[in-house]
Design a protein around this motif. Sequence first.
Motif, short mmCIF file in Angstrom:
data_model
loop_
_atom_site.label_atom_id
_atom_site.label_comp_id
_atom_site.label_asym_id
_atom_site.label_seq_id
_atom_site.Cartn_x
_atom_site.Cartn_y
_atom_site.Cartn_z
N ILE A 1 0.85 -1.18 0.00
CA ILE A 1 0.00 0.00 0.00
C ILE A 1 0.89 1.24 0.00
O ILE A 1 1.81 1.36 0.81
CB ILE A 1 -0.93 0.02 1.23
N ALA A 2 0.60 2.16 -0.91
CA ALA A 2 1.40 3.38 -1.00
C ALA A 2 1.11 4.28 0.19
O ALA A 2 -0.01 4.36 0.67
CB ALA A 2 1.09 4.11 -2.30
N GLY A 3 2.12 4.98 0.65
CA GLY A 3 1.98 5.91 1.76
C GLY A 3 1.42 7.26 1.31
O GLY A 3 0.87 7.39 0.21
N SER B 1 -3.13 11.01 3.06
CA SER B 1 -3.88 10.48 1.94
C SER B 1 -4.89 9.47 2.47
O SER B 1 -4.49 8.49 3.10
CB SER B 1 -2.93 9.80 0.95
N PRO B 2 -6.17 9.65 2.26
CA PRO B 2 -6.83 10.78 1.61
C PRO B 2 -6.75 12.03 2.49
O PRO B 2 -6.69 11.93 3.71
CB PRO B 2 -8.26 10.31 1.46
N PRO B 3 -6.76 13.21 1.86
CA PRO B 3 -6.60 14.44 2.63
C PRO B 3 -7.85 14.75 3.45
O PRO B 3 -8.96 14.41 3.05
CB PRO B 3 -6.37 15.51 1.56
N PRO B 4 -7.67 15.40 4.60
CA PRO B 4 -8.84 15.84 5.36
C PRO B 4 -9.57 16.93 4.58
O PRO B 4 -9.01 17.52 3.66
CB PRO B 4 -8.24 16.38 6.66
N PRO B 5 -10.83 17.22 4.94
CA PRO B 5 -11.59 18.22 4.17
C PRO B 5 -10.93 19.60 4.14
O PRO B 5 -11.12 20.34 3.20
CB PRO B 5 -12.93 18.30 4.90
N TYR B 6 -10.14 19.94 5.13
CA TYR B 6 -9.56 21.27 5.20
C TYR B 6 -8.11 21.32 4.74
O TYR B 6 -7.53 22.39 4.67
CB TYR B 6 -9.66 21.79 6.64
N ASN B 7 -7.50 20.19 4.43
CA ASN B 7 -6.10 20.06 4.00
C ASN B 7 -5.11 20.53 5.05
O ASN B 7 -4.30 19.76 5.52
CB ASN B 7 -5.84 20.80 2.70
N PHE B 8 -5.11 21.79 5.45
CA PHE B 8 -4.13 22.33 6.39
C PHE B 8 -4.86 23.08 7.49
O PHE B 8 -5.89 23.70 7.26
CB PHE B 8 -3.16 23.29 5.69
N ASP B 9 -4.27 23.07 8.72
CA ASP B 9 -4.84 23.85 9.81
C ASP B 9 -4.74 25.33 9.51
O ASP B 9 -5.63 26.10 9.83
CB ASP B 9 -4.10 23.55 11.12
N ARG B 10 -3.63 25.74 8.93
CA ARG B 10 -3.45 27.13 8.53
C ARG B 10 -2.61 27.14 7.27
O ARG B 10 -1.90 26.18 6.97
CB ARG B 10 -2.79 27.95 9.63
N LEU B 11 -2.70 28.22 6.54
CA LEU B 11 -1.99 28.32 5.28
C LEU B 11 -0.49 28.33 5.53
O LEU B 11 0.01 29.16 6.28
CB LEU B 11 -2.41 29.59 4.53
N SER C 1 -1.15 6.38 9.33
CA SER C 1 -2.36 5.67 9.74
C SER C 1 -3.23 6.52 10.65
O SER C 1 -4.37 6.15 10.94
CB SER C 1 -1.98 4.37 10.44
N ALA C 2 -2.73 7.65 11.13
CA ALA C 2 -3.49 8.50 12.04
C ALA C 2 -4.56 9.27 11.28
O ALA C 2 -4.38 9.64 10.13
CB ALA C 2 -2.56 9.47 12.75
N THR C 3 -5.69 9.50 11.93
CA THR C 3 -6.76 10.26 11.30
C THR C 3 -6.76 11.70 11.79
O THR C 3 -7.57 12.50 11.35
CB THR C 3 -8.12 9.62 11.61
N ALA C 4 -5.87 12.04 12.72
CA ALA C 4 -5.77 13.40 13.22
C ALA C 4 -5.15 14.30 12.15
O ALA C 4 -4.49 13.82 11.23
CB ALA C 4 -4.92 13.43 14.49
N PRO C 5 -5.35 15.61 12.26
CA PRO C 5 -4.73 16.50 11.27
C PRO C 5 -3.22 16.40 11.32
O PRO C 5 -2.64 16.02 12.34
CB PRO C 5 -5.21 17.89 11.68
N PRO C 6 -2.55 16.73 10.23
CA PRO C 6 -1.10 16.63 10.20
C PRO C 6 -0.45 17.59 11.19
O PRO C 6 -1.00 18.62 11.53
CB PRO C 6 -0.73 17.01 8.76
N THR C 7 0.72 17.21 11.65
CA THR C 7 1.45 18.06 12.57
C THR C 7 2.14 19.18 11.81
O THR C 7 2.27 19.14 10.60
CB THR C 7 2.51 17.24 13.33
N VAL C 8 2.58 20.18 12.52
CA VAL C 8 3.26 21.31 11.91
C VAL C 8 4.74 21.22 12.27
O VAL C 8 5.09 21.05 13.43
CB VAL C 8 2.66 22.65 12.39
N VAL C 9 5.58 21.32 11.29
CA VAL C 9 7.02 21.27 11.49
C VAL C 9 7.56 22.69 11.36
O VAL C 9 7.32 23.36 10.38
CB VAL C 9 7.69 20.35 10.43
#
Length: 122
Positions: free
Chosen positions: A36-38, A53-63, A92-100
């Motif tokens: 399975i592709a990441g 993937s798949p992206p959340p409805p909002y893509n990013f918490d902030r621009l 595998s997490a369903t939470a929004p992506p973290t910010v680096v």
Amino acid sequence: GWNELNLAATIGGFMIAASTVPFLWNVFVSLRSGEIAGDDPWEGNTLEWATTSPPPPYNFDRLPEIRSERPLFDLRHGRTHGTVLPYPTDPSATAPPTVVVVEPAPEPPPTRARARRPRKQP
């Protein structure tokens, strides 16, 4: 006069048909036992690959702040200068992506430009 062209077209058609066999075999093997592709299987350089993937409805918490035409490449290779980019840490997490947050790189030493002499007018 058309025999040679018809023969060439026929040979080309059979070559195209034969070339679909490896493609169909690859599809069959991939569907049965493929990995399975990441989130970013091709290490893309643009922001659509920075989210899960798949992206959340909002893509990013902030621009995100963008300072080049290839922000993910810069993030992977440490070439960001104070850029804040969301980057998923667990596919595998369903939470929004973290910010680096990447610290700014040190400024390179200034280079000395050579002064040009004015040209002599004839």
